[in-house]
Design an enzyme around this catalytic site. Sequence first.
Site, PDB file in Angstrom:
ATOM      1  N   TYR A  40     -29.837  -7.969 -62.928  1.00 57.18           N
ATOM      2  CA  TYR A  40     -30.051  -6.256 -61.911  1.00 57.18           C
ATOM      3  C   TYR A  40     -30.818  -4.961 -62.584  1.00 57.18           C
ATOM      4  CZ  TYR A  40     -27.863  -2.286 -58.834  1.00 57.18           C
ATOM      5  OH  TYR A  40     -27.572  -1.770 -57.983  1.00 57.18           O
TER       6      TYR A  40
ATOM      7  N   ARG B  68     -26.448  -9.313 -66.809  1.00 56.68           N
ATOM      8  CA  ARG B  68     -26.627  -7.742 -65.759  1.00 56.68           C
ATOM      9  C   ARG B  68     -28.210  -7.944 -66.116  1.00 56.68           C
ATOM     10  NH1 ARG B  68     -21.202  -5.215 -65.529  1.00 56.68           N
ATOM     11  NH2 ARG B  68     -22.213  -3.316 -64.810  1.00 56.68           N
TER      12      ARG B  68
END
Length: 324
Positions: free
Chosen positions: A148, A145
Amino acid sequence: MKRKTVVITGGAGFIGSHLCDRFIQEGFRVICLDNFITGSKDNIMHLFDERDFRLVEHNVTKHIEIKERIDYILHFASPASPQDYLKYPIQTLKAGSLGTLNTLGLAKEKKARFMLASTSEVYGDPLEHPQRESYWGNVNPVGVRGCYDEAKRFAEAMTMAYHRVHKIDTKIARIFNTYGPRMRINDGRVVPNFIYQAIENKPLTAYGTGRQTRSFCYIDDLIEGLFRLMQADINEPVNLGNPREFSVLELARLVIKLTASGSKIVFKPAPEDDPKQRLPDITMAKRVLKWQPRINLEEGLIMTIPYFKNKIDIHLLANCPRKA
Ligand code: UDP
């Protein structure tokens, strides 16, 4: 007075297209920039006949040149669902870094007010609960992740630097989970997944224990918050989200009830670095924007479910073999 012009990057996306609608309703000229990596023309088609709406197909990671005067720039272009940014990690990093640099550069040139779409993901898997704007977060920069989270953290830092150095009037919206019509059925997020599965009487897929929490903000509430933030006299980040916490299992049960579905709930492995809890502290938004969400989860789902039913019907019709 001359009409104000707003540039909305990612204007064909879920939140971006609702922003286009709102600014058109408020009498602005809207220039929508999108490269359609995750956005869709379907979301803005109804605006094509508007005199004050213009679509420019453009990738924000490339230099942006617009001849006319611009008053506001809203940078909303980025893959935003975990499934999308896992699929497009480099594009996600570029939209948050180069895209933010280019849109801030445009704001500087045009002396325009600027808004960054940031995210609750800047808090990572938070150790502070609920999350206040003063919390610095718990992010794994090299996890899946990270593309992002770190892109948005960089984007916030860049926005503050342009504010401090170039005196641009910048806004940072930290957007928590938002749902509503125009999300893609297959974007992988929990609300579209569950609604689709429930309508189709397929099992609802709870990841991990299903006890992880989120708070779900209906799109109209978010747009109101963003619109107020754009006019507000604040340059620090502001959380925008619904302050009511639900576990994934509670959401699943509610969706099953509201769709009168016969679906069961099944458990699937938890995604890597999936935050275990998330809830905005919206004290700041209440004080500065006089804003708080008005639509509870049940009401919002009732307005969202027909949109997905309709999309599924259209899809079925399109794939129906024609009679000879
Ligand atoms: N989730 C789930 N089943 C799904 C999709 C998501 O249980 O089919 C969970 C996911 O693991 C996370 C939460 O729902 O804990 C919200 O996920 P989403 O992808 O909507 O957004 P996130 O908040 O993680 O950015």
